[in-house]
Design an enzyme around this catalytic site. Structure first.
Site, PDB file in Angstrom:
ATOM      1  N   THR A 101       0.870  -1.185   0.000  1.00 29.18           N
ATOM      2  CA  THR A 101       0.000   0.000   0.000  1.00 29.18           C
ATOM      3  C   THR A 101       0.908   1.236   0.000  1.00 29.18           C
ATOM      4  O   THR A 101       1.352   1.673  -1.050  1.00 29.18           O
ATOM      5  CB  THR A 101      -0.972  -0.011   1.192  1.00 29.18           C
ATOM      6  OG1 THR A 101      -0.253  -0.286   2.400  1.00 29.18           O
ATOM      7  CG2 THR A 101      -2.049  -1.074   0.992  1.00 29.18           C
TER       8      THR A 101
ATOM      9  N   LYS B 280       3.890  -7.056   3.870  1.00 26.48           N
ATOM     10  CA  LYS B 280       3.661  -5.644   3.597  1.00 26.48           C
ATOM     11  C   LYS B 280       3.352  -4.944   4.905  1.00 26.48           C
ATOM     12  O   LYS B 280       2.849  -5.535   5.858  1.00 26.48           O
ATOM     13  CB  LYS B 280       2.514  -5.453   2.595  1.00 26.48           C
ATOM     14  CG  LYS B 280       1.126  -5.861   3.079  1.00 26.48           C
ATOM     15  CD  LYS B 280       0.350  -4.883   3.949  1.00 26.48           C
ATOM     16  CE  LYS B 280       0.235  -3.506   3.352  1.00 26.48           C
ATOM     17  NZ  LYS B 280      -0.588  -2.622   4.276  1.00 26.48           N
TER      18      LYS B 280
ATOM     19  N   THR C 259      -1.061  -2.993  10.786  1.00 28.54           N
ATOM     20  CA  THR C 259      -1.499  -3.047   9.392  1.00 28.54           C
ATOM     21  C   THR C 259      -0.400  -3.716   8.607  1.00 28.54           C
ATOM     22  O   THR C 259       0.382  -3.075   7.937  1.00 28.54           O
ATOM     23  CB  THR C 259      -1.752  -1.662   8.789  1.00 28.54           C
ATOM     24  OG1 THR C 259      -2.783  -1.057   9.516  1.00 28.54           O
ATOM     25  CG2 THR C 259      -2.260  -1.773   7.367  1.00 28.54           C
TER      26      THR C 259
ATOM     27  N   GLU D  83       6.152   4.653   7.588  1.00 28.27           N
ATOM     28  CA  GLU D  83       5.755   5.865   6.856  1.00 28.27           C
ATOM     29  C   GLU D  83       6.542   7.077   7.359  1.00 28.27           C
ATOM     30  O   GLU D  83       6.440   7.458   8.524  1.00 28.27           O
ATOM     31  CB  GLU D  83       4.257   6.091   7.006  1.00 28.27           C
ATOM     32  CG  GLU D  83       3.442   5.065   6.230  1.00 28.27           C
ATOM     33  CD  GLU D  83       1.957   5.160   6.472  1.00 28.27           C
ATOM     34  OE1 GLU D  83       1.206   4.597   5.664  1.00 28.27           O
ATOM     35  OE2 GLU D  83       1.537   5.797   7.471  1.00 28.27           O
TER      36      GLU D  83
END
Length: 426
Positions: free
Chosen positions: A178, A204, A215, A299
């Site tokens: 993602t 991932k 996640t 991130e």
């Protein structure tokens, strides 16, 4: 840097910090990839149109009956694929043949329609290979609260199955990404008494990362011959010190899953044997590497930091302290700013619930003493700056109160994290 090259560089860097157990050796991927994956498995990844242009649909298939085990998110708002996969795993008694996964849409908070769409994914996969839908695990990742465009997935199924092959692990790893900036993969060979077994996995994860779980998705395979119950025990044990020992931002997802399939083509692993112990260590190594790759690719992350707590009353209190430090926004921003602010670290430990006497605390950055017992903080700011300017280092804290210990992997919190998540749906 090209994503695959970035992935290889990240693996090499982490590998230098993570020595493998005796009898376990790293497998280096070739560009073709045919010899990288355990025997009995094929993979593929294609674009189904859920995301523009990028691969967004993955398939993992075992050409014969296989043992299977999985762990799932503990979030009460779990996604439809999680609910369905739990049912399938129970209905098949841990005997699965395939995993199908889409990215770009989480199929979460979608009610009865979401379960129907997840079931359609399983049914289409089963029909393509002539197996039962209950032999298919389903996973999704992406935006929450939007209906899954399952018609596009069904239309892409012929291309997905036609592209399937042992060399397609890279395409499969890319299809589950993602906000990831690179695909995540790792494989080892394990020397067992009956021969060599291979364990390989892809994963991932980049944001919304915190136990239990995060996640993240991880799909692992082995050619070892091992029963579902023992495989589940090894997966759960390895998960506790890998995917449940990472945090990027303190948020736990609705969709995460880690699953492993065993084709049985290789040597046997029996309960209580030395082979079982070695296999478990090897599986932990693979999963720990994949977990750390998720943190490296957090991130907006610019730093990879290991939080190591020792001297707690027990391991549970050590884990509480480690996770509190790792999740602290103040600690994470200090890491990003390369500020040796040890006060934020002990403040986080102090509110974690772990019991200790503050005068017994000790803190190190790598091997550099920062805080000594007696609240002695007479360290060199220049030496501390040298350590925390590195891309990867360890913060070690001793509570001086017992034998409990825990390790958690985290990253810094940067402005880029806010930029990514402030516009995630767009």
């Amino acid at each position: 840097m090209e994503p695959f090259a970035k992935a290889a560089s990240a693996v090499d860097s982490l590998f230098s910090r993570n020595p493998l157990p005796s009898g376990v050796t790293r497998v280096l991927p070739e560009e073709a990839g045919a010899d990288y994956w355990p025997e009995g498995f094929t993979l593929s990844g294609v674009n189904a149109g859920i995301k523009p242009q990028r691969r967004d649909l993955m398939l993992l298939f075992c050409d014969g009956p296989s043992s299977a085990a999985s762990v799932f998110t503990t979030n009460r708002c779990c996604a439809a694929p999680v609910e369905l996969s739990k049912r399938h795993l129970a209905a098949s008694n841990g005997r699965m043949r395939a995993v199908v996964c889409n990215s770009g849409n989480a199929n979460a908070a979608t009610g009865a329609r979401g379960l129907e769409d997840a079931a359609r994914m399983a049914a289409e996969t089963a029909a393509a290979f002539g197996i039962s839908p209950e032999e298919v695990l389903v996973a999704s990742t992406g935006v929450i609260g939007q209906l899954l465009p399952v018609d596009r997935i069904e239309a892409a199924m012929p291309a997905l199955t036609e592209a399937s092959g042992p060399q397609q692990w890279r395409a499969a790893a890319e299809a589950i990404m993602t906000t990831d900036t690179f695909p995540k993969f790792f494989a080892v060979d394990v020397a067992l008494s009956g021969g060599t077994a291979r364990i390989a996995g892809i994963a991932k994860g980049s944001g919304m990362i915190c136990p239990n779980m995060a996640t993240m998705l991880a799909f692992l395979c082995t050619d070892a011959s091992i029963g579902p119950e023992l495989l589940q025990e090894h997966l759960s044990a390895a998960n506790a010190v890998s995917f449940n020992a990472i945090t990027v931002d303190g948020d736990t997802s609705t969709n995460d899953m880690a699953a492993i399939l065993a084709s049985g083509r290789g040597p046997a692993v029996a309960r209580g044997s030395e082979d079982s112990r070695i296999f478990g260590e090897a599986l932990r190594s693979v999963m720990s590497m994949l977990a750390q790759l998720i943190v490296v690719d957090g991130e907006g992350a610019t730093k990879f930091v290991e939080i190591r707590i020792e001297g707690a009353r027990n391991d549970d209190e050590a884990q509480m302290a480690a996770m509190t430090v790792a999740n602290s926004p103040l600690v994470k921003t200090a890491i990003h700013g390369e500020d040796a602010n040890w006060g934020r670290i002990i403040a986080a430990v102090g509110r974690s619930g772990a019991v200790f006497v503050q005068e017994e605390l000790a803190v190190w950055f790598d091997a550099l003493p920062i805080l000594k017992p007696g609240l002695d903080a007479g360290f060199s700011e220049e030496e501390a700056k040298r350590v925390i300017s590195k891309e990867a280092y360890t913060i070690r804290v001793s509570l001086g109160n017992g034998q409990g210990r825990a390790t958690v992997w985290t990253c810094d919190l940067s402005k880029r994290y806010i930029e990514i998540n402030g516009s995630y749906r767009s």
